[in-house]
Design a protein around this motif. Structure first.
Motif, PDB file in Angstrom:
ATOM      1  N   SER A 296     -42.018  23.971  25.393  1.00  0.00           N
ATOM      2  CA  SER A 296     -43.288  24.458  24.843  1.00  0.00           C
ATOM      3  C   SER A 296     -43.957  23.403  23.966  1.00  0.00           C
ATOM      4  CB  SER A 296     -43.043  25.707  23.979  1.00  0.00           C
ATOM      5  OG  SER A 296     -42.314  26.645  24.712  1.00  0.00           O
ATOM      6  N   CYS A 297     -44.148  22.221  24.530  1.00  0.00           N
ATOM      7  CA  CYS A 297     -44.734  21.176  23.703  1.00  0.00           C
ATOM      8  C   CYS A 297     -45.617  20.263  24.533  1.00  0.00           C
ATOM      9  CB  CYS A 297     -43.635  20.370  22.996  1.00  0.00           C
ATOM     10  SG  CYS A 297     -42.462  19.657  24.133  1.00  0.00           S
ATOM     11  N   LEU A 298     -46.379  19.450  23.831  1.00  0.00           N
ATOM     12  CA  LEU A 298     -47.189  18.411  24.460  1.00  0.00           C
ATOM     13  C   LEU A 298     -46.599  17.070  24.074  1.00  0.00           C
ATOM     14  CD1 LEU A 298     -50.944  19.296  23.813  1.00  0.00           C
ATOM     15  CD2 LEU A 298     -49.650  19.542  25.938  1.00  0.00           C
ATOM     16  N   ILE A 299     -46.320  16.238  25.070  1.00  0.00           N
ATOM     17  CA  ILE A 299     -45.783  14.905  24.789  1.00  0.00           C
ATOM     18  C   ILE A 299     -46.576  13.916  25.621  1.00  0.00           C
ATOM     19  CG2 ILE A 299     -43.728  13.436  24.819  1.00  0.00           C
ATOM     20  CD1 ILE A 299     -42.012  15.876  24.658  1.00  0.00           C
ATOM     21  N   THR A 300     -46.989  12.829  25.008  1.00  0.00           N
ATOM     22  CA  THR A 300     -47.808  11.875  25.755  1.00  0.00           C
ATOM     23  C   THR A 300     -47.064  10.576  25.988  1.00  0.00           C
ATOM     24  OG1 THR A 300     -50.056  10.986  25.925  1.00  0.00           O
ATOM     25  CG2 THR A 300     -48.995  10.834  23.778  1.00  0.00           C
ATOM     26  N   GLU A 301     -47.777   9.618  26.571  1.00  0.00           N
ATOM     27  CA  GLU A 301     -47.162   8.377  27.014  1.00  0.00           C
ATOM     28  C   GLU A 301     -46.588   7.565  25.854  1.00  0.00           C
ATOM     29  OE1 GLU A 301     -49.986   8.316  30.947  1.00  0.00           O
ATOM     30  OE2 GLU A 301     -50.600   7.223  29.185  1.00  0.00           O
ATOM     31  N   GLY A 302     -45.551   6.826  26.166  1.00  0.00           N
ATOM     32  CA  GLY A 302     -44.962   5.937  25.184  1.00  0.00           C
ATOM     33  C   GLY A 302     -43.935   6.572  24.273  1.00  0.00           C
ATOM     34  N   CYS A 303     -43.732   7.890  24.383  1.00  0.00           N
ATOM     35  CA  CYS A 303     -42.726   8.538  23.535  1.00  0.00           C
ATOM     36  C   CYS A 303     -41.335   8.346  24.130  1.00  0.00           C
ATOM     37  CB  CYS A 303     -42.997  10.043  23.417  1.00  0.00           C
ATOM     38  SG  CYS A 303     -44.525  10.422  22.543  1.00  0.00           S
ATOM     39  N   GLU A 304     -40.341   8.413  23.244  1.00  0.00           N
ATOM     40  CA  GLU A 304     -38.956   8.418  23.694  1.00  0.00           C
ATOM     41  C   GLU A 304     -38.259   9.563  22.961  1.00  0.00           C
ATOM     42  OE1 GLU A 304     -36.891   4.903  24.597  1.00  0.00           O
ATOM     43  OE2 GLU A 304     -38.666   4.443  25.807  1.00  0.00           O
ATOM     44  N   VAL A 305     -37.736  10.508  23.726  1.00  0.00           N
ATOM     45  CA  VAL A 305     -37.148  11.710  23.124  1.00  0.00           C
ATOM     46  C   VAL A 305     -35.659  11.760  23.423  1.00  0.00           C
ATOM     47  CG1 VAL A 305     -37.183  14.229  23.093  1.00  0.00           C
ATOM     48  CG2 VAL A 305     -39.340  12.957  23.318  1.00  0.00           C
ATOM     49  N   TYR A 306     -34.864  11.523  22.363  1.00  0.00           N
ATOM     50  CA  TYR A 306     -33.410  11.629  22.485  1.00  0.00           C
ATOM     51  C   TYR A 306     -32.932  12.918  21.839  1.00  0.00           C
ATOM     52  CZ  TYR A 306     -33.739   6.741  23.820  1.00  0.00           C
ATOM     53  OH  TYR A 306     -34.058   5.573  24.458  1.00  0.00           O
ATOM     54  N   GLY A 307     -33.791  13.499  20.990  1.00  0.00           N
ATOM     55  CA  GLY A 307     -33.424  14.718  20.267  1.00  0.00           C
ATOM     56  C   GLY A 307     -34.110  15.944  20.844  1.00  0.00           C
ATOM     57  N   ARG A 308     -34.427  16.907  19.945  1.00  0.00           N
ATOM     58  CA  ARG A 308     -34.978  18.181  20.397  1.00  0.00           C
ATOM     59  C   ARG A 308     -36.413  18.324  19.895  1.00  0.00           C
ATOM     60  NH1 ARG A 308     -33.430  23.758  21.168  1.00  0.00           N
ATOM     61  NH2 ARG A 308     -31.367  23.016  21.753  1.00  0.00           N
ATOM     62  N   VAL A 309     -37.318  18.685  20.805  1.00  0.00           N
ATOM     63  CA  VAL A 309     -38.720  18.886  20.440  1.00  0.00           C
ATOM     64  C   VAL A 309     -39.134  20.269  20.900  1.00  0.00           C
ATOM     65  CG1 VAL A 309     -41.094  18.071  20.713  1.00  0.00           C
ATOM     66  CG2 VAL A 309     -39.209  16.424  20.719  1.00  0.00           C
ATOM     67  N   GLU A 310     -39.520  21.124  19.942  1.00  0.00           N
ATOM     68  CA  GLU A 310     -39.939  22.475  20.323  1.00  0.00           C
ATOM     69  C   GLU A 310     -41.268  22.824  19.685  1.00  0.00           C
ATOM     70  OE1 GLU A 310     -37.360  25.527  21.292  1.00  0.00           O
ATOM     71  OE2 GLU A 310     -35.573  24.535  20.490  1.00  0.00           O
ATOM     72  N   HIS A 311     -42.137  23.402  20.493  1.00  0.00           N
ATOM     73  CA  HIS A 311     -43.417  23.902  20.012  1.00  0.00           C
ATOM     74  C   HIS A 311     -44.096  22.888  19.082  1.00  0.00           C
ATOM     75  CE1 HIS A 311     -46.340  26.825  18.302  1.00  0.00           C
ATOM     76  NE2 HIS A 311     -46.320  27.238  19.551  1.00  0.00           N
ATOM     77  N   SER A 312     -44.296  21.702  19.628  1.00  0.00           N
ATOM     78  CA  SER A 312     -44.850  20.612  18.830  1.00  0.00           C
ATOM     79  C   SER A 312     -45.757  19.744  19.690  1.00  0.00           C
ATOM     80  CB  SER A 312     -43.726  19.748  18.245  1.00  0.00           C
ATOM     81  OG  SER A 312     -42.995  20.495  17.292  1.00  0.00           O
ATOM     82  N   VAL A 313     -46.485  18.870  19.013  1.00  0.00           N
ATOM     83  CA  VAL A 313     -47.370  17.938  19.708  1.00  0.00           C
ATOM     84  C   VAL A 313     -46.973  16.520  19.308  1.00  0.00           C
ATOM     85  CG1 VAL A 313     -49.765  17.160  19.940  1.00  0.00           C
ATOM     86  CG2 VAL A 313     -49.276  19.606  19.751  1.00  0.00           C
ATOM     87  N   LEU A 314     -46.608  15.692  20.310  1.00  0.00           N
ATOM     88  CA  LEU A 314     -46.193  14.305  20.040  1.00  0.00           C
ATOM     89  C   LEU A 314     -47.241  13.340  20.567  1.00  0.00           C
ATOM     90  CD1 LEU A 314     -43.511  15.568  19.329  1.00  0.00           C
ATOM     91  CD2 LEU A 314     -42.356  13.903  20.778  1.00  0.00           C
ATOM     92  N   PHE A 315     -47.735  12.465  19.695  1.00  0.00           N
ATOM     93  CA  PHE A 315     -48.726  11.454  20.079  1.00  0.00           C
ATOM     94  C   PHE A 315     -48.029  10.220  20.645  1.00  0.00           C
ATOM     95  CE2 PHE A 315     -52.886  12.892  18.408  1.00  0.00           C
ATOM     96  CZ  PHE A 315     -52.472  14.066  17.802  1.00  0.00           C
ATOM     97  N   ALA A 316     -48.829   9.282  21.117  1.00  0.00           N
ATOM     98  CA  ALA A 316     -48.308   8.103  21.814  1.00  0.00           C
ATOM     99  C   ALA A 316     -47.313   7.316  20.964  1.00  0.00           C
ATOM    100  CB  ALA A 316     -49.447   7.184  22.235  1.00  0.00           C
ATOM    101  N   GLY A 317     -46.218   6.920  21.591  1.00  0.00           N
ATOM    102  CA  GLY A 317     -45.293   6.007  20.956  1.00  0.00           C
ATOM    103  C   GLY A 317     -44.370   6.622  19.922  1.00  0.00           C
ATOM    104  N   VAL A 318     -44.262   7.936  19.914  1.00  0.00           N
ATOM    105  CA  VAL A 318     -43.367   8.584  18.951  1.00  0.00           C
ATOM    106  C   VAL A 318     -41.924   8.511  19.465  1.00  0.00           C
ATOM    107  CG1 VAL A 318     -42.686  10.871  18.063  1.00  0.00           C
ATOM    108  CG2 VAL A 318     -45.094  10.123  17.968  1.00  0.00           C
ATOM    109  N   THR A 319     -40.982   8.282  18.553  1.00  0.00           N
ATOM    110  CA  THR A 319     -39.568   8.305  18.916  1.00  0.00           C
ATOM    111  C   THR A 319     -38.863   9.430  18.161  1.00  0.00           C
ATOM    112  OG1 THR A 319     -39.614   5.924  19.210  1.00  0.00           O
ATOM    113  CG2 THR A 319     -37.438   6.938  19.008  1.00  0.00           C
TER     114      THR A 319
END
Lengths: 390, 375, 390, 375
Positions: A296-319
């Motif tokens: 249930s989230c928005l994730i855009t280009e350049g992110c790297e997700v090793y953990g848990r993302v819930e109900h959130s919005v991640l902008f470019a290049g977030v780790t």
């Protein structure tokens, strides 16, 4: 030298946005990131280009640097034109002295010469701090059809909130008969969206009159519109029913982002015929690692997700590193959430680092904010509603 | 000397039959890779990041999607009126309805462009190898070595093929001393990357002479003959970073899967060497409630509600609830409906797999679903 | 977000140019037309793009409107880039207050944040009021090779004129040992061209020191360079031998235009490898009518010549009617010389109309000037050296 | 309805044999005219000035110079990522090495582009007529008339040709009631300008049906048949300003000479309808001491020291001292040395006439000197 244009847009992008706290300490409000890959100003600019309005004067004043760099040649919005396009217009020295924009109307008044270059019939006034999709061309057709002097876009707000807005009291033909700024006992729930179309001759006359009045606060809502009503000019309301969000506070900015996680989305950003354009970061698709979780989230280009993302919005290049958890939060470009850190109901600004094991925000309560480029120490705790600038 | 004194020429007419359906309607250079790119993006971006301001792309057959992708060169800041990106399609004159007979023929036809360009050096490249280089060091080495031609090579096993390719012996001064073409088993580990750096006037002279001899291919007929000639100094310059040759469905598939590896990904995509591509202005990818995605790259515009493992999702892909995707490359705007199972598949653009469908290929020979197919 | 650049150019385009009289009443000096189709600013901008320097901050202050419209997206100079390009930078409000640029050094100081975005190693400082062709890249190579802190472009001026310039006293290795602003008894004839390359770290340090000094006039020539000499930093002179013209006065502007009529031209504007770019008016080739005469002159597109033009420069869209005569003059865009009018040794600004039979200027004496959009009545007489603003 | 809801399609594959050497290496659309333009500039500028944001140019043979000229469409502000200028060269796929068999074939091949474009209406044009129109009134008339197709026509004698062209009878409501194709002597004075305005879906339907019947030419095989059909409403819209057909050396020459006439010049070039073209950044034209130029148009970059009368000088032309030029069209970068005499000549680009040369053609059949020739 410049080509005549039927309608020129003037975008008031100078807002200091002080209710956005530390988020606007180093950038103008219209430059604030929103929705995973946009900035607020992308909405009025994209609306202009999609409406076929190809001259936009962006009036900046406070912290224009980021906005200047962001707008650049205007190419992301197809506004890098030889005959028109987007112009960044800060206040400038005329003759021997210069002055800053003292109000919204003054900002336009100081740029009369800019507008006149295009010899327009109409001028569209926009503000740079709302999220909405609107065809200004429809509004212009409505304005022309009615022979209006000014047309003001309005939307119905819940009655209980009406006293927070500028309210238009209209007759059955949508003629504006009265305007009340934040009325205690509203007679109507049609709130001004801060989108005006003026017949240019009329606007120029009222701006000139207003500039000569030393007691004026040089504001559209407080001076220009009341003066036009006083003189019984033709003021029309133009009804708008789509999604519209003022992102003037931390809470409303957070909410506007969370709105995009609802099903269905209250504003359709997939519509190929009305794209919202923005400057592209030019990075690879994002990567979800073997241990990563995204719900249930928005994730855009350049992110790297090793953990848990819930109900959130991640902008470019977030780790988001291993064991870290991001919930109900907005994480702006290039921020890093280190191992085991917990981020809940928070806005983490561009380039911030949340140290390993830190805790930002709480599952309930106000939104916590971490400022731009803040390096939060490992294990730090930031309470709900707290803002960290250093 | 500055890299702005070097022009790039990319020849995109490589043989593509081992890529089967993937290149039926597009050149290898236009193959979609790594979620949002085309093969040629890496080379054009590498040239631009190195400081090259003038890039000519020689088009051969099948070039519509490539032309459409490169457009005016704006994404690479190659849209100026001075220098910029030049698209060079085959000449069709009143008399000549044609296709080039090879790279040498193409260069010969475009000698006007070469002559008009103000750069003194040329980097002549093919477009089927994916790598992200900065060519400044190669230029410096070339100038220092006083070689006539410097050729980029790599020891990467990704480039080695039985009975295909060019392999060099390079001595301790970097001079190429022997060459093997299409050996059954390559004796030398230095595989030619088909990137040649030389003076423009030398190139034009070689092209003229080659054309006069009726040669067609500049690699085989000119450079490789020259290596054996006395009197011409051919130097090698080793490229030590990752590189991949896109010459078969399998190598295409492996490349996309390898990008999931952090080492490969970070080597190809870094802040210092951004890879530019045509922008789509999609919204960010959206993960719904039932999404379970691991070890996967996901581009903007995707909406995922199913299970995805070890895969590459291009822009605008939809994955329905209950779908199970593993080891797949799914191109732009494909739709995977609910409860579909896919393993070891390549879906070309806008493919649709209807609810409940099941396709499981062998990992060594992935199933290819053509563009616009509905299954 | 922005890409690192080795060298960023900062163009001081804010000059009020008061010695240019009525010509700069409504436009900044760098926007002044020159050479039939250029504006002065085309020279530094074209030099930048031809030198491969693709980030230019144009610092405007006074009358920026025309310059803003002229620069637009930067496309005429190939500076409409996604990663760099030309940025128009007026002074802006920081925090609660704002201030105008108080001097050349202050203008750069106020834009330190702009420069830092590109993380450059070197900064090139240019001024917007000289006509010359120069490869800044060669100067940069010279600067880097010598490990200089600042390199200043110099040219030899006639000894008798040296006392009008900032003079660099150098040793045999071109190391600057002393700087004298307009010395009464010059020891040298190497004059500063106002073109500097600074190693950015050094410049930033000196700008910061200078900003803290309340007695400083915040000027490169008066403060920054003397301070660096005081501290024995490495200052080098870079010799330039080409054509260079300061167009700071009416006489020198006129002369610079007349220079182009000499054989051979002292500045080669035909060189395909070093084009001077400008915004193109987009009009048809000019037309010489059956009775027209054109000798020893420059005429550009859009002109219509029914009369006589001798030893003059005609900008785009100029009309010279039957029986009219233009000699030794500069006629700026869209001006009209009506029937029988005589224009001699004059500058006629953009859009002016010289009424039928009027006489402007004389065959000898000072240059007469007709201001922008002035409509000179039929039969009017304007003496040598006179300036007409209305 | 706004013109941004109309897309333009320009077909550039007209027959060009009567233009002889002038179109040996370029399409008619790319012919240099009026000192600094190409034929197509007028049409593209007219579309843009009318508010059209999406223009597709169908390329046929000989399109290199046309492609190079149009570039990214930047000069016309058609370089956006949304809409803009689309160059549509013939499809060359792995199977199909080809040239279109006609305009209908070309439209059929590009139906993907038509479908993807978001405009509802199409202005379909040929590129061999030079005129500078604003199409907004035509659109309004079309919508008001409820015709299926509106065709632009002109009564100008410049378009009338024996045994060539299409001529209409138009009734008082503007409806076309009869048509003649290639008549020996046209009975009707209304000459078809081959500009058709219609709904995109209707065009796509006509193209599909035409292709299914094996037709090739949309003008002759589809529209002109339709005029005779009952049930399809074809309207005419008269264009009353100047227009010229570029279909022979003589008509090309006459056009350039006519532009010297103030009426023609001011009709084609006005502030409200600027004509955009590729910019060369030449310095202004330079008249030297011995120049004597009358009744002539001179573009930037020229250096004139001779006598020129009733002629058209393109950019960068050099005219030496003592040369006498009369009734000539001299294209870009040609050099006329000292004491040359030229009368009734067309010099293509970069021609050189050596000192003392003399060429005098008849005014009805001007001499053509090919590109790059030295005489």
């Amino acid at each position: 030298m410049l080509k005549k244009k039927q309608c020129v847009a003037m975008l008031l992008a100078g807002g200091q946005g002080s209710r956005l706290g530390i988020l606007t300490a180093t950038m103008a409000k219209p430059a604030i990131p929103y929705g995973g890959k946009y900035r607020i100003i992308d909405f009025p600019l994209s609306n202009c280009t999609n409406s076929g309005i190809d001259v936009v004067g962006a009036l900046t004043q406070y912290q224009p640097l980021e906005l200047n760099a962001y707008i650049g040649s205007g190419s992301p919005w197809d506004l890098d034109l030889a005959h028109g396009g987007v112009y960044v217009l800060p206040p400038y020295v005329k003759g021997k002295h210069g002055e800053w924009y003292s109000g919204t109307a003054n900002a336009i008044y100081q740029n009369v010469a800019f507008i006149e270059q295009f010899n327009p019939d109409y001028v569209l006034i926009l503000s740079g701090d709302h999220i909405y999709k609107m065809d200004y061309n429809e509004m212009l057709a409505y304005h022309i059809e009615r022979g209006a002097d000014v047309t003001i876009a309005v939307r119905e707000v819940p009655w209980e909130e009406a006293s927070r807005f500028g309210i238009m009291n209209t007759n059955a033909e949508n003629v504006i008969e009265e305007f009340e700024e934040k009325p205690k006992n509203p007679k109507n729930n049609k709130a001004s969206m801060g989108v005006y179309i003026f017949t240019w001759d009329k606007l120029k006359a009222y701006l000139t009159e207003d500039a000569a009045d030393p007691n004026s606060s040089n504001d559209f809502g407080k001076n220009i519109i009341p003066n036009m009503l006083r003189d019984q000019q033709k003021l029309f309301a133009f009804d708008f029913n789509g999604y519209w969000k003022d992102v003037g506070t931390i809470e409303s900015l957070w909410e506007a982002n969370m709105d995009l996680l609802n099903m269905p989305m209250p504003i359709d950003l997939y519509d190929k015929r009305w794209r919202i354009y923005g400057r592209n970061p030019g990075v690879a698709p994002h990567y979800i690692a073997p241990g990563g979780v995204a719900h249930s989230c928005l994730i855009t280009e350049g992110c790297e997700v090793y953990g848990r993302v819930e109900h959130s919005v991640l902008f470019a290049g977030v780790t988001v590193m291993e064991g870290a958890c991001v919930e109900d939060s907005v994480i702006m470009p290039n921020a890093v959430v280190e191992r085991g850190a917990q981020v809940r109901r928070a806005i983490v600004a561009e380039g911030a680092v949340i140290g390993a094991g830190a805790q930002v925000g709480e599952a309930t309560g106000n939104i916590a904010v971490i400022g731009q480029n803040v390096k939060l120490a490992a294990g730090a705790v930031v309470a709900a509603g707290e803002q960290r600038e250093h | 000397m500055a890299m702005k004194n070097v022009m790039g020429i990319i020849y995109t007419g490589e043989r593509d039959s081992y890529l089967r359906e993937l290149t039926l309607m597009r050149a290898i250079a236009a193959l979609p890779v790594a979620g949002r790119y085309r093969v040629i993006d890496f080379l054009v971006s590498g040239l631009v990041n190195s400081g090259v301001k003038n890039v000519g792309v020689i088009m051969q057959k099948n070039y519509h999607s490539l032309m459409d992708h490169l457009g005016s060169g704006k994404e690479w800041d190659l849209h100026g009126k001075n220098d910029g990106l030049y698209i060079l399609p085959p000449f069709l004159t009143r008399e000549n309805v044609g296709v080039y007979n090879g790279s040498l023929d193409a260069l010969h036809s475009n000698s006007g462009y070469l002559r008009r360009s103000k750069q003194e050096y040329v980097l002549l490249c093919n477009s089927l190898i994916v790598f992200n280089a900065n060519f400044s060091d190669m230029l410096e080495t070339h100038l220092r070595s006083e070689a006539d031609v410097t050729i980029l090579y790599s020891k990467s096993p990704n480039l080695r093929r039985p009975e295909y390719g060019t392999y060099f012996e390079v001595n301790s001064e970097g001079i190429i001393t022997d060459v093997e073409i299409d050996p059954t088993r390559p004796r030398y580990e230095n595989a030619c990357m088909e990137v040649y750096l030389l003076r423009k006037d030398l190139l034009m002279d070689l092209v003229d002479r080659g054309a006069a001899h009726g040669y067609h291919d500049i690699n085989r007929d000119v450079f490789q003959r020259m290596i054996r000639d006395a009197g011409i100094r051919m130097a090698g310059y080793e490229y030590t970073d990752v590189c991949y040759r896109m010459d078969s469905v399998q190598s295409y598939f492996n490349f996309n899967m390898d990008v999931l590896d952090a080492r490969v990904r970070h080597s190809l995509f870094s802040e210092e060497k951004p890879v530019y591509t045509k922008v789509r202005d999609e919204m960010p990818a959206r993960y719904l409630e039932h999404a379970r995605v691991v070890n996967t790259m996901v581009a903007d515009g995707c909406i995922v509600d199913g299970n995805v493992e070890h895969s590459m999702l291009f822009r605008g892909v939809r994955i329905g609830k209950g779908a199970r995707i593993k080891n797949c490359v799914i191109m732009q705007d494909s739709v995977i409906e609910e409860d579909v199972t896919l393993e070891n598949c390549i879906l070309d653009k806008q493919a649709v797999i209807k609810r409940g469908g099941k396709l499981i290929g062998p990992s060594t020979y992935p199933i290819v679903i053509s563009k616009d197919m509905t299954i």
